[in-house]
Design a protein around this motif. Structure first.
Motif, PDB file in Angstrom:
ATOM      1  N   ALA A   1      46.368  51.295  52.752  1.00 23.27           N
ATOM      2  CA  ALA A   1      45.498  50.269  52.186  1.00 23.27           C
ATOM      3  C   ALA A   1      45.737  48.951  52.913  1.00 23.27           C
ATOM      4  N   ARG A   2      44.657  48.251  53.234  1.00 24.60           N
ATOM      5  CA  ARG A   2      44.732  46.982  53.957  1.00 24.60           C
ATOM      6  C   ARG A   2      44.912  45.880  52.930  1.00 24.60           C
ATOM      7  N   LEU A   3      46.138  45.410  52.808  1.00 20.99           N
ATOM      8  CA  LEU A   3      46.455  44.335  51.876  1.00 20.99           C
ATOM      9  C   LEU A   3      47.176  43.229  52.615  1.00 20.99           C
ATOM     10  N   PHE A   4      46.843  41.985  52.297  1.00 17.61           N
ATOM     11  CA  PHE A   4      47.648  40.872  52.777  1.00 17.61           C
ATOM     12  C   PHE A   4      48.951  40.911  51.993  1.00 17.61           C
ATOM     13  N   ASN A   5      50.012  40.322  52.550  1.00 19.92           N
ATOM     14  CA  ASN A   5      51.308  40.315  51.846  1.00 19.92           C
ATOM     15  C   ASN A   5      51.191  39.672  50.470  1.00 19.92           C
ATOM     16  N   PHE A   6      50.428  38.563  50.380  1.00 20.28           N
ATOM     17  CA  PHE A   6      50.309  37.877  49.084  1.00 20.28           C
ATOM     18  C   PHE A   6      49.592  38.737  48.039  1.00 20.28           C
ATOM     19  N   GLU A   7      48.834  39.736  48.473  1.00 17.87           N
ATOM     20  CA  GLU A   7      48.108  40.599  47.537  1.00 17.87           C
ATOM     21  C   GLU A   7      48.964  41.716  46.960  1.00 17.87           C
ATOM     22  N   VAL A   8      50.021  42.084  47.647  1.00 18.15           N
ATOM     23  CA  VAL A   8      50.810  43.243  47.230  1.00 18.15           C
ATOM     24  C   VAL A   8      51.273  43.082  45.788  1.00 18.15           C
ATOM     25  N   GLU A   9      51.842  41.924  45.462  1.00 14.06           N
ATOM     26  CA  GLU A   9      52.321  41.707  44.101  1.00 14.06           C
ATOM     27  C   GLU A   9      51.152  41.481  43.143  1.00 14.06           C
ATOM     28  N   SER A  10      50.195  40.655  43.558  1.00 15.78           N
ATOM     29  CA  SER A  10      49.112  40.317  42.630  1.00 15.78           C
ATOM     30  C   SER A  10      48.123  41.456  42.427  1.00 15.78           C
ATOM     31  N   SER A  11      48.096  42.411  43.336  1.00 15.76           N
ATOM     32  CA  SER A  11      47.150  43.519  43.160  1.00 15.76           C
ATOM     33  C   SER A  11      47.664  44.551  42.165  1.00 15.76           C
ATOM     34  N   GLU A  12      48.949  44.468  41.830  1.00 13.73           N
ATOM     35  CA  GLU A  12      49.559  45.368  40.859  1.00 13.73           C
ATOM     36  C   GLU A  12      49.156  46.812  41.106  1.00 13.73           C
ATOM     37  N   ASN A  13      49.523  47.302  42.269  1.00 17.41           N
ATOM     38  CA  ASN A  13      49.276  48.701  42.592  1.00 17.41           C
ATOM     39  C   ASN A  13      47.778  49.035  42.566  1.00 17.41           C
ATOM     40  N   LEU A  14      46.994  48.122  43.152  1.00 17.33           N
ATOM     41  CA  LEU A  14      45.533  48.245  43.254  1.00 17.33           C
ATOM     42  C   LEU A  14      44.824  48.217  41.898  1.00 17.33           C
ATOM     43  N   ARG A  15      45.436  47.583  40.933  1.00 17.28           N
ATOM     44  CA  ARG A  15      44.773  47.384  39.646  1.00 17.28           C
ATOM     45  C   ARG A  15      43.597  46.421  39.819  1.00 17.28           C
ATOM     46  N   PHE A  16      43.763  45.466  40.729  1.00 19.73           N
ATOM     47  CA  PHE A  16      42.712  44.504  41.026  1.00 19.73           C
ATOM     48  C   PHE A  16      42.075  44.845  42.361  1.00 19.73           C
TER      49      PHE A  16
ATOM     50  N   TRP B   1      36.029  49.387  38.886  1.00 19.17           N
ATOM     51  CA  TRP B   1      37.093  49.590  39.865  1.00 19.17           C
ATOM     52  C   TRP B   1      38.254  50.344  39.226  1.00 19.17           C
ATOM     53  N   GLN B   2      38.641  49.923  38.037  1.00 21.19           N
ATOM     54  CA  GLN B   2      39.792  50.524  37.376  1.00 21.19           C
ATOM     55  C   GLN B   2      39.519  51.932  36.850  1.00 21.19           C
ATOM     56  N   MET B   3      38.251  52.318  36.749  1.00 19.97           N
ATOM     57  CA  MET B   3      37.906  53.694  36.373  1.00 19.97           C
ATOM     58  C   MET B   3      38.092  54.662  37.540  1.00 19.97           C
ATOM     59  N   LEU B   4      38.119  54.134  38.745  1.00 20.05           N
ATOM     60  CA  LEU B   4      38.293  54.998  39.911  1.00 20.05           C
ATOM     61  C   LEU B   4      39.733  55.488  39.975  1.00 20.05           C
ATOM     62  N   PRO B   5      39.926  56.746  40.334  1.00 16.11           N
ATOM     63  CA  PRO B   5      41.294  57.231  40.517  1.00 16.11           C
ATOM     64  C   PRO B   5      42.011  56.413  41.583  1.00 16.11           C
ATOM     65  N   TYR B   6      43.309  56.305  41.439  1.00 16.65           N
ATOM     66  CA  TYR B   6      44.118  55.516  42.372  1.00 16.65           C
ATOM     67  C   TYR B   6      43.852  55.914  43.822  1.00 16.65           C
ATOM     68  N   ASP B   7      43.789  57.216  44.109  1.00 17.18           N
ATOM     69  CA  ASP B   7      43.572  57.672  45.487  1.00 17.18           C
ATOM     70  C   ASP B   7      42.226  57.197  46.037  1.00 17.18           C
ATOM     71  N   ASP B   8      41.211  57.104  45.202  1.00 22.91           N
ATOM     72  CA  ASP B   8      39.917  56.585  45.645  1.00 22.91           C
ATOM     73  C   ASP B   8      40.010  55.097  45.940  1.00 22.91           C
TER      74      ASP B   8
END
Length: 159
Positions: free
Chosen positions: A7-22, A43-50
């Motif tokens: 997953a393409r995340l900026f470093n600042f997003e890693v914590e704030s994304s809460e495991n891709l919750r956002f 977004w949150q209805m999608l499975p984590y892998d999606d």
């Protein structure tokens, strides 16, 4: 270019994304490019892998995989949220695409964060995805975005 390895995340997003919750900025970027809007609930209805798969789509122009993003979003939402993405006309001349002018919203957000806004030369040195991120984070007027200052720091624009 194909999909990113992760997953393409900026470093600042890693914590704030809460495991891709956002919805990460890479996904927001592609949604904006394709003129698609999905809610956080969808977004949150999608499975984590999606969600991971959508965050692996490239943010660079001209990728051969790029046209598949909108189809993937559409199929995932139909399957897991019984919904379709809202469609809108994408901005054909977004402020972040211009390396020759710092957007007013970024200047205002910098002031709210208590840091100097990026100089024109530093703004121009950012890649288009970094400029998109700052412009997206700065879009609320009068309210400091909690990720704006961490993004400025990550991009070398603030101490």
């Amino acid at each position: 270019m194909g999909l990113y390895d992760a997953a393409r995340l900026f470093n600042f997003e890693v914590e704030s994304s809460e495991n891709l919750r956002f919805i990460p900025l890479a996904v927001r970027f592609n949604l904006d490019r394709f003129g698609l809007r999905i809610s956080l609930d969808q977004w949150q209805m999608l499975p984590y892998d999606d969600r991971v798969l959508l965050a692996r789509f490239p943010v660079e122009d001209g990728s051969e995989i790029e046209p598949n993003f909108d189809h993937a979003v559409d199929e995932m939402l139909r399957t897991h949220a019984n919904a379709v993405p809202e469609k809108f006309a994408p901005d054909t001349d977004p402020v972040w695409a211009h390396a020759d002018a710092v957007p007013e919203t970024v200047i205002r957000q910098s002031s709210l964060a208590g840091v100097s806004s990026p100089s024109l030369s530093r703004w121009g040195e950012l890649d288009r995805f970094q400029r998109y991120a700052l412009a997206k984070l700065a879009r609320r007027t009068g309210e400091l975005n909690h990720d704006f200052l961490p993004a400025m720091r990550e991009f070398g624009l603030a101490d």
